[in-house]
Scaffold this motif. Sequence first.
Motif, PDB file in Angstrom:
ATOM      1  N   ASP A 112       2.298  -7.627  -3.844  1.00 46.13           N
ATOM      2  CA  ASP A 112       3.103  -8.761  -3.371  1.00 46.13           C
ATOM      3  C   ASP A 112       2.885 -10.018  -4.197  1.00 46.13           C
ATOM      4  OD1 ASP A 112       0.496  -8.613  -2.412  1.00 46.13           O
ATOM      5  OD2 ASP A 112       0.947  -9.902  -0.698  1.00 46.13           O
TER       6      ASP A 112
ATOM      7  N   SER B 132      -0.266  -3.614  -0.525  1.00 46.27           N
ATOM      8  CA  SER B 132      -0.912  -4.911  -0.376  1.00 46.27           C
ATOM      9  C   SER B 132      -1.883  -4.749   0.783  1.00 46.27           C
ATOM     10  CB  SER B 132       0.100  -6.007  -0.066  1.00 46.27           C
ATOM     11  OG  SER B 132      -0.593  -7.148   0.424  1.00 46.27           O
TER      12      SER B 132
ATOM     13  N   LYS C 117      -3.988  -6.848   1.787  1.00 47.00           N
ATOM     14  CA  LYS C 117      -4.030  -8.090   2.541  1.00 47.00           C
ATOM     15  C   LYS C 117      -2.919  -8.130   3.595  1.00 47.00           C
ATOM     16  CE  LYS C 117      -3.886 -13.006   1.683  1.00 47.00           C
ATOM     17  NZ  LYS C 117      -3.270 -13.881   0.681  1.00 47.00           N
ATOM     18  N   ASN C 118      -1.715  -7.715   3.194  1.00 49.09           N
ATOM     19  CA  ASN C 118      -0.590  -7.802   4.121  1.00 49.09           C
ATOM     20  C   ASN C 118      -0.235  -6.469   4.780  1.00 49.09           C
ATOM     21  OD1 ASN C 118      -0.138 -10.596   3.710  1.00 49.09           O
ATOM     22  ND2 ASN C 118       0.640 -10.086   1.681  1.00 49.09           N
TER      23      ASN C 118
END
Lengths: 603, 394
Positions: free
Chosen positions: A138, A166, A168-169
């Motif tokens: 991302d 991702s 993190k996401n």
Amino acid sequence: MAVDQTKIRNFCIIAHIDHGKSTLADRIIEDTGLLTRREMQEQVLDNMELERERGITIKSQAVRTVYRAKNGEEYIFNLIDTPGHVDFNYEVSRSLAACDGAILVVDAAQGIEAQTLANVYLALDHNLDVFPVINKIDLPSAEPERVIEEIEDVIGIEAQDAPQISAKNGINIDQVLEAIVEKIPAPQGDPNAPLKALIFDSVYDSYRGVIVFMRVMEGTVRKGTRVRMMATGAVEEVVEVGYFGAGQFIPCDELSAGMVGYLTASIKNVRDTRVGDTVTDDANPASEPLPGYKKVNPMVYCGMYPADGSKYGDLRDALEKLQLNDASLFYEPETSIALGFGFRCGFLGLLHLEIIEERLEREYNLDLVTTAPSVVYRVHKTDGTMIELTNPSNLPQPTEIDYMEEPVVSAEIMVTTEFIGPIMALCQERRGVYLGTEYIEQTRALLKYELPLNEIIYDFFDALKSRSRGYASFDYELKGYVKSDMVKLDILINREEVDALSFIVFEGNAYERGRKMCEKLKEEIPRHLFEIPIQAAVGGKIIARETVKAVRKDVLAKCYGGDITRKKKLLEKQKEGKKRMRQIGNVEIPQKAFMSVLKLDEE
Amino acid sequence: MDTACVKEAAIYLHIPFCVRKCAYCDFLSAPAGDDARRRYTAALARQIRLVGESLSQRRGFDGGKLRVPSVFLGGGTPSLLSPSEAEQVFGALREAFAIAPDAEISMEMNPGTVTAEKLRAYRALGVSRVSLGLQSADDRLLAAIGRIHTYEDFGRTYDAVREAGFTNVSVDVMSSLPGQTLAMHERTLAEVIKRAPEHISSYSLILEEGTPLYEKRDQLTFPDEETEVAFDALTHEMLAAAGYRRYEVSNYAKPGYACRHNLRYWQGGDYLGFGIGAAGLFEAVRYRAVTDRETYCAELEKAAPDLRALIAERLPLSLNDRMEERMFLGLRCTEGISKARFAADFGTDYDRIYGKITGQLAAEGLLAVSGDNVRLTAFGMDVSNRVLAEFLLE
């Protein structure tokens, strides 16, 4: 109840620092349903306060989760997290040996870095099946296609169908979970063979004694088994076996071949359960241990002294407690003329040193004076004997020395081509021996050097970063010892030699280092009421000198009725400042001055 | 020790008004209009009366008044008080306390703020000593540090003070100012000496945080330490040659003219402070008044003011505190301290408490010890912060 080996996946995640290893680990734990997002403390596996602060893993950790795959089957995932720093390379290798496969996380923007390569090679050396994951897709600067090509070209592993995620996401984590099932092989091993379990970590618990983290390779271990550590010879009866929940230990009946878990057995000291050792059944022992065990030796030593001499006992107790959990920490009492009673402590590297120092100061509330770290030199004496020198003060007289050797490492530095010049210059300054360059792609190269350990332990990484605007990455391993012209540089303050400031230096650098050391100490030592010469000497010959000028005026011009309380506070501050100093002769030296040698390369 | 029998204390009155703040000044002071000044003066007079009354009623005073050997009006610029305002304050003082007939009553004044009429009025009220802030005879330097007057203004004011009949006059000068040369300071000292005041205070600039000079410090050139030492040497030399004896770090006087009020601070004598921000020491308690003028005035305008509400800080002194103070304040004076007096005041032998450190510091040439007397050497005085810190007890 026997566990179906085909439903177990033992794996680790390897990555360059900051490429998202811990974040992916969190997502795997979360998405397999062990914990809800709300229950998770960020990065469950890095659970030491210091680890979270520094964003690195210091101790190995493991966690077991259960995943229901798209094929409808349930799989047990044992995720073993590996330390993320070169100081702990041996622990990394043992953690890898406990796994059957590895997920390689590569940052979609940064691509392959020095640590990525080092870790992949290490994993391949352990016959692990490695599959890549492209993380941080991302990011605006993400170039997954380029990175996929790079992985295939440089590492030579298939990457076309690598999950693009991702962490993190939480994007495409399901693809990673499925890939774990498909691409990581199930463990093998005979549950009925003599017990062989690999220790990949151990922690000390004040109630249960040592908790041994292990991977069972062959055989089965259960409560009541008399186990023997094959290298250390320690024998104890197992009190409990179990596996790793998130942040908790979950007892179970037995651990059999292919499983990852822990055992407790009233073991008092982690020195008895060294990482890499093999646990076997004392009654039915394996004929030979698992390969790869070695006793790791400290690479860096320094003196640690309590700032307040009366806290010597507290420091001893604290070191003893830390050692319960850290078999690679070494300490023995020593005495310094300048600093009094303290300890010579050995560490795996500078990070390890800093961690111990911080823990002593934070968790044990000790105020420490630490002397400059030193590597271990080999001093070959004219009488044919050899000593391993860990404290510069113990260097024999020059007439007794035949020759000296210093430790060297083979280092690999990954750098974009525009910075090759500055980085090669840096390695040159640090007495590096150039071994070759490999081009990874047109714009990136891997520089190979042999470097003296004492040139890289302090600030090499910082220098590397600053000369490459942060782009260079670095990995090394100890190579051996080479003959070298080393001398002891002594520091005299007000004409008195201060033993705690002596250090060993390459003869060709002695003048330069001596000069810088004097300059640095001039900044660190406050002015006194008399002039203080600071001198650097080699073999009794002065090679550099600076002078701390005397204070001629220090007086409060006005002190009337309204100024008195403030005046007293001022004097108290002055007196308090003095307390944090060490008195050497009639000179007060601030504690941090003893680390001055570390700062010689600061601009 | 029965502290109730203390029947003598000096008095400090704080007048927090000035025409304009000087660039180096961190005292509690600000320009204000006539109304604000009148209101403050009334509050000050009320505080004086109320404190006087409450002391008189205490055991040990038996209705008598506290004896006051000295009064000091500081600021700010106390000479901004009009004759009638000054009269109000002095009226309250004489009503509430037994001001000694030979009391030293000092008043700080700034050049350009007084008239012959004012000076006559102050003198009539009992002011016996005038302290004039000159700082420098160099007009450009005066402007640079934010003073409101020129050297000529000072001359006129000085003459007016003398004409009004004041026979005890002190002049303040400053050294180590940004841009100040040794020649400038030499001229200032020479000019002051020519006028022959009885007392001279010579201060080395202290750069205080929050002052305009501090904020601008990076654009200014301050003398280095060597030059500061040279400034001090020049000061000692010229003033000694002119018959002024240095009796404290920054204070010089002709024989018999040392400031009695200030000596009291350094010798540990009691003093009461009146007005905002004023500090006091009474019966082994240090205290300081609130610094907010509104709070101060509003409380004293109530029908029954609470005197305790005017105190912002109270610090009772332990025996150790008092011994420490004796040393770090007493040693500011060139005459030093007396071991016998120390023993008498604190009931313990001097050498038992400070013998060891005294010996060390004497060996380092920082203290001079002769018989009963302990004092700083000239070098010890130059670096006195280093020396005095050693007298703090654990």
